[in-house]
Design a protein around this motif. Structure first.
Motif, PDB file in Angstrom:
ATOM      1  N   UNK A 180       0.838  -1.193   0.000  1.00 19.09           N
ATOM      2  CA  UNK A 180       0.000   0.000   0.000  1.00 19.09           C
ATOM      3  C   UNK A 180       0.871   1.240   0.000  1.00 19.09           C
ATOM      4  N   UNK A 181       0.298   2.322  -0.480  1.00 16.60           N
ATOM      5  CA  UNK A 181       0.966   3.623  -0.401  1.00 16.60           C
ATOM      6  C   UNK A 181       0.576   4.276   0.915  1.00 16.60           C
ATOM      7  N   UNK A 182       1.575   4.730   1.652  1.00 18.97           N
ATOM      8  CA  UNK A 182       1.368   5.406   2.933  1.00 18.97           C
ATOM      9  C   UNK A 182       1.783   6.862   2.782  1.00 18.97           C
ATOM     10  N   UNK A 183       0.844   7.763   2.969  1.00 16.72           N
ATOM     11  CA  UNK A 183       1.120   9.196   2.868  1.00 16.72           C
ATOM     12  C   UNK A 183       1.083   9.820   4.256  1.00 16.72           C
ATOM     13  N   UNK A 184       2.120  10.619   4.535  1.00 18.35           N
ATOM     14  CA  UNK A 184       2.214  11.359   5.789  1.00 18.35           C
ATOM     15  C   UNK A 184       2.632  12.787   5.456  1.00 18.35           C
ATOM     16  N   UNK A 185       2.776  13.606   6.484  1.00 16.04           N
ATOM     17  CA  UNK A 185       3.262  14.976   6.295  1.00 16.04           C
ATOM     18  C   UNK A 185       4.291  15.277   7.364  1.00 16.04           C
ATOM     19  N   UNK A 216       4.534  13.424   2.048  1.00 17.03           N
ATOM     20  CA  UNK A 216       5.521  12.400   1.744  1.00 17.03           C
ATOM     21  C   UNK A 216       4.759  11.094   1.512  1.00 17.03           C
ATOM     22  N   UNK A 217       5.277  10.220   0.673  1.00 19.21           N
ATOM     23  CA  UNK A 217       4.591   8.958   0.388  1.00 19.21           C
ATOM     24  C   UNK A 217       5.616   7.880   0.107  1.00 19.21           C
ATOM     25  N   UNK A 218       5.281   6.625   0.466  1.00 16.23           N
ATOM     26  CA  UNK A 218       6.128   5.482   0.207  1.00 16.23           C
ATOM     27  C   UNK A 218       5.258   4.226   0.228  1.00 16.23           C
ATOM     28  N   UNK A 219       5.837   3.121  -0.203  1.00 19.48           N
ATOM     29  CA  UNK A 219       5.120   1.848  -0.213  1.00 19.48           C
ATOM     30  C   UNK A 219       5.534   1.022   0.993  1.00 19.48           C
ATOM     31  N   UNK A 220       4.537   0.510   1.723  1.00 17.06           N
ATOM     32  CA  UNK A 220       4.797  -0.344   2.882  1.00 17.06           C
ATOM     33  C   UNK A 220       3.893  -1.575   2.773  1.00 17.06           C
ATOM     34  N   UNK A 221       4.049  -2.466   3.737  1.00 22.59           N
ATOM     35  CA  UNK A 221       3.256  -3.691   3.764  1.00 22.59           C
ATOM     36  C   UNK A 221       2.158  -3.607   4.821  1.00 22.59           C
ATOM     37  N   UNK A 222       0.996  -4.118   4.472  1.00 23.19           N
ATOM     38  CA  UNK A 222      -0.094  -4.242   5.440  1.00 23.19           C
ATOM     39  C   UNK A 222       0.192  -5.425   6.353  1.00 23.19           C
ATOM     40  N   UNK A 223       0.075  -5.208   7.668  1.00 21.83           N
ATOM     41  CA  UNK A 223       0.312  -6.286   8.621  1.00 21.83           C
ATOM     42  C   UNK A 223      -0.979  -6.843   9.192  1.00 21.83           C
ATOM     43  N   UNK A 224      -2.042  -6.068   9.162  1.00 22.40           N
ATOM     44  CA  UNK A 224      -3.348  -6.560   9.619  1.00 22.40           C
ATOM     45  C   UNK A 224      -4.383  -5.475   9.336  1.00 22.40           C
ATOM     46  N   UNK A 225      -5.634  -5.858   9.404  1.00 20.11           N
ATOM     47  CA  UNK A 225      -6.749  -4.904   9.329  1.00 20.11           C
ATOM     48  C   UNK A 225      -7.861  -5.481  10.182  1.00 20.11           C
ATOM     49  N   UNK A 266      -1.430  11.652  11.633  1.00 18.63           N
ATOM     50  CA  UNK A 266      -2.501  11.454  10.663  1.00 18.63           C
ATOM     51  C   UNK A 266      -1.875  10.842   9.409  1.00 18.63           C
ATOM     52  N   UNK A 267      -2.623   9.981   8.719  1.00 17.67           N
ATOM     53  CA  UNK A 267      -2.076   9.340   7.532  1.00 17.67           C
ATOM     54  C   UNK A 267      -3.187   8.999   6.558  1.00 17.67           C
ATOM     55  N   UNK A 268      -2.780   8.768   5.308  1.00 20.53           N
ATOM     56  CA  UNK A 268      -3.674   8.263   4.273  1.00 20.53           C
ATOM     57  C   UNK A 268      -3.037   7.019   3.684  1.00 20.53           C
ATOM     58  N   UNK A 269      -3.854   6.017   3.411  1.00 21.29           N
ATOM     59  CA  UNK A 269      -3.405   4.772   2.812  1.00 21.29           C
ATOM     60  C   UNK A 269      -4.081   4.600   1.464  1.00 21.29           C
ATOM     61  N   UNK A 310      -8.720   1.129  -2.841  1.00 22.82           N
ATOM     62  CA  UNK A 310      -9.265   1.432  -1.516  1.00 22.82           C
ATOM     63  C   UNK A 310      -8.412   2.543  -0.920  1.00 22.82           C
ATOM     64  N   UNK A 311      -9.079   3.598  -0.466  1.00 21.49           N
ATOM     65  CA  UNK A 311      -8.384   4.739   0.133  1.00 21.49           C
ATOM     66  C   UNK A 311      -8.876   4.915   1.564  1.00 21.49           C
ATOM     67  N   UNK A 312      -7.927   5.165   2.467  1.00 20.37           N
ATOM     68  CA  UNK A 312      -8.239   5.273   3.895  1.00 20.37           C
ATOM     69  C   UNK A 312      -7.545   6.497   4.460  1.00 20.37           C
ATOM     70  N   UNK A 313      -8.269   7.250   5.265  1.00 21.08           N
ATOM     71  CA  UNK A 313      -7.692   8.404   5.961  1.00 21.08           C
ATOM     72  C   UNK A 313      -8.068   8.307   7.425  1.00 21.08           C
TER      73      UNK A 313
END
Length: 217
Positions: free
Chosen positions: A52-57, A64-73, A97-100, A111-114
């Motif tokens: 997933x793409x993880x966006x932060x500020x 800022x954005x990068x690709x990380x792995x989902x560990x659970x939901x 705060x973050x956006x996925x 799927x977008x998550x904030x």
């Protein structure tokens, strides 16, 4: 036209049969639908659907954005992990705060998550670290993510030492390893359509619970 532009213009979008999606039949909360779409992406052969793409500020509000792995939901949120001392860790400490963003082209879905970001307990971070591969543990034991690196040789030496330690001490801890949870305030499901009649269903958290809304594509 340059090679780049020729390649760019030659690409097709969703060159496959896309699944149907009826928003009227969606569950009242977003998590069950995410689980359904995720397992469907796996069944469809989507490459690395857990990325997933993880966006932060940062402190100045620069994104800022990068690709990380989902560990659970789960009911607590969407989980990922990193070092607290990394760039993303420092940014989340300053602005939690973050956006996925998930993208599964095999089915034309996003799927977008904030939401607000919290951290798990040290015990949860330890369990998360040791639920992964030896290579992942070795990488975490290096523990210098986002720091300046003087040469590839230095990286190779540090990695080799970390691998030896991970194999000799499989219970070793990486104290800065942190489990992060995104508590969703909004979750949007996007189903692509070959005729561009894309369906967008947004879940928005309110004081009364989740509300569902359709958005124009």
């Amino acid at each position: 036209m340059t090679d780049f532009h020729h390649a760019l213009r030659s690409l097709k979008v969703w060159d496959t049969e896309l699944p149907a999606f009826d928003p009227a039949g969606a569950p009242p909360e977003p998590l069950p639908l995410f689980h359904d779409w995720f397992t469907a992406a796996v069944a469809a052969g989507q490459t690395e659907p857990h990325t997933l793409s993880l966006a932060t500020a940062d402190e100045d509000g620069r994104p800022d954005v990068r690709t990380v792995m989902l560990h659970d939901a789960d009911a607590r949120g969407w989980h990922f992990a990193s070092h607290a001392t990394s760039a993303k860790g420092r940014q989340l400490a300053a602005r939690p705060e973050a956006a996925l963003g998930f993208y599964w082209p095999a089915q034309g879905r996003q799927v977008r998550i904030r939401g607000h970001v919290t951290t798990g307990t040290p015990e949860e971070a330890y369990e998360d670290l040791h639920a992964r591969s030896t290579g992942a543990l070795a990488s975490a034991l290096v523990g210098r993510q986002s720091e300046l690196l003087d040469s590839p040789e230095t990286l190779a030496q540090a990695s080799a030492e970390a691998w030896r330690r991970a194999e000799a001490e499989p219970d070793a801890d990486a104290p800065t390893w942190t489990l992060y949870l995104v508590e969703p305030a909004e979750v949007e499901f996007f189903q692509g359509d070959a005729r561009r009649r894309h369906l967008r269903l947004r879940y928005r958290r309110t004081d009364a619970g989740w509300t569902r809304e359709l958005l124009w594509p």
